[in-house]
Design an enzyme around this catalytic site. Sequence first.
Site, mmCIF file in Angstrom:
data_model
loop_
_atom_site.group_PDB
_atom_site.id
_atom_site.type_symbol
_atom_site.label_atom_id
_atom_site.label_comp_id
_atom_site.label_asym_id
_atom_site.label_seq_id
_atom_site.Cartn_x
_atom_site.Cartn_y
_atom_site.Cartn_z
ATOM 1 N N HIS A 133 0.829 -1.210 0.000
ATOM 2 C CA HIS A 133 0.000 0.000 0.000
ATOM 3 C C HIS A 133 0.861 1.257 0.000
ATOM 4 O O HIS A 133 1.624 1.504 0.934
ATOM 5 C CB HIS A 133 -0.874 -0.028 1.256
ATOM 6 C CG HIS A 133 -1.860 1.075 1.381
ATOM 7 N ND1 HIS A 133 -1.987 1.819 2.524
ATOM 8 C CD2 HIS A 133 -2.768 1.568 0.514
ATOM 9 C CE1 HIS A 133 -2.946 2.700 2.375
ATOM 10 N NE2 HIS A 133 -3.441 2.580 1.156
ATOM 11 N N GLU A 168 0.854 -0.366 -4.752
ATOM 12 C CA GLU A 168 -0.296 0.509 -4.969
ATOM 13 C C GLU A 168 0.158 1.945 -4.836
ATOM 14 O O GLU A 168 1.079 2.244 -4.062
ATOM 15 C CB GLU A 168 -1.377 0.189 -3.929
ATOM 16 C CG GLU A 168 -2.691 0.926 -4.095
ATOM 17 C CD GLU A 168 -2.817 2.161 -3.206
ATOM 18 O OE1 GLU A 168 -3.867 2.831 -3.272
ATOM 19 O OE2 GLU A 168 -1.874 2.449 -2.450
ATOM 20 N N ASP A 188 -1.193 6.435 -5.518
ATOM 21 C CA ASP A 188 -2.282 7.401 -5.670
ATOM 22 C C ASP A 188 -1.816 8.527 -6.592
ATOM 23 O O ASP A 188 -0.660 8.947 -6.523
ATOM 24 C CB ASP A 188 -2.660 8.003 -4.313
ATOM 25 C CG ASP A 188 -2.971 6.939 -3.266
ATOM 26 O OD1 ASP A 188 -4.058 6.360 -3.344
ATOM 27 O OD2 ASP A 188 -2.128 6.701 -2.381
ATOM 28 N N HIS A 204 -1.031 10.796 -1.929
ATOM 29 C CA HIS A 204 -2.346 10.372 -1.468
ATOM 30 C C HIS A 204 -3.298 11.536 -1.235
ATOM 31 O O HIS A 204 -4.443 11.541 -1.696
ATOM 32 C CB HIS A 204 -2.236 9.550 -0.182
ATOM 33 C CG HIS A 204 -3.573 9.148 0.366
ATOM 34 N ND1 HIS A 204 -4.282 9.934 1.246
ATOM 35 C CD2 HIS A 204 -4.337 8.058 0.136
ATOM 36 C CE1 HIS A 204 -5.437 9.340 1.535
ATOM 37 N NE2 HIS A 204 -5.494 8.200 0.874
ATOM 38 N N GLU A 244 -4.326 4.076 -8.152
ATOM 39 C CA GLU A 244 -5.592 4.686 -7.733
ATOM 40 C C GLU A 244 -5.687 6.127 -8.216
ATOM 41 O O GLU A 244 -4.811 6.950 -7.931
ATOM 42 C CB GLU A 244 -5.743 4.657 -6.214
ATOM 43 C CG GLU A 244 -7.069 5.264 -5.767
ATOM 44 C CD GLU A 244 -7.260 5.305 -4.265
ATOM 45 O OE1 GLU A 244 -8.149 6.058 -3.821
ATOM 46 O OE2 GLU A 244 -6.531 4.607 -3.547
#
Length: 291
Positions: free
Chosen positions: A40, A67, A69, A82, A150
Amino acid sequence: MHARALAATTTALLGTAAFLLPPSDVRADEDGKQPTVIAHRGASAYAPENTLAAVDKAAELGIDWVENDVQRTKDGELVVLHDDNLRRTTDVEEVFPDRAPWKVRDFTSAEIARLDAGSWFGHAYADARVPTLKQYVRRVEVHHQKLLLEIKNPDLYPGIEGQALKVLGNEGWLDRRHLAGRLIVQSFNAASVRAVHELKPGVKTGFLGTPPVADLSAYAAFADQINPSYGSLSKGYVSAVHAFTGPHGRPLEVFTWTVDTAATARLVAGYGVDGVITNKPDVVRAALRGF
């Protein structure tokens, strides 16, 4: 990722024909494959989140999936961060004290590149910077890793889906090899997920949230995954998701977040999830070994 208000359910079925992908390597299925472990924001328990150092740490731990952002700067550059605000993970208040409220979209990419994005985590990371999406995917490629990208706050950045896909395409991430098992694009915003699918039907997509079972057929028109927080999961819900077929002709998958303990990892694995998103990928991997 944060549990947040989800976008309105998209109910219209997609008319665009999608081609079938080769079998994915990320499904935990009846063949006994354990859930995929996804780092993450990189290995963010051990290095500053969403930095190249966090990608490197995940690679050092032997974790294939990371992962991240994506936000957009004032001059249109996609950066890996993020929050839509720079305060938490950079020294923006010191460098630009008169620029409150320090929103990403109010700063150019050159200004953001000046910021220290690592000292908040530890002195050893004082040289870390906020990477651009281009820099990030290049580092992932260096390690032969896989990317769960994301799209954050698409309502703040109209057209960010197409822009992200353009960067991925320019970096070689939309070829058949990457699409077959190295790339997933997700968002909390259903319209954003659908936009990605419509723009590039071959891209595997995920919706972040826990839609009612009654709505899953609508999501299955444009999303390959339903990715809820672990606290909202049950074995029954995971089974219900798996009962639907996604746009690429395969059962919908479930990646759950954010799981950082061995006990929780074993719990969600028992539910039958396909992937576990975690700040501590080494802990989760050890817990699931031989599961």
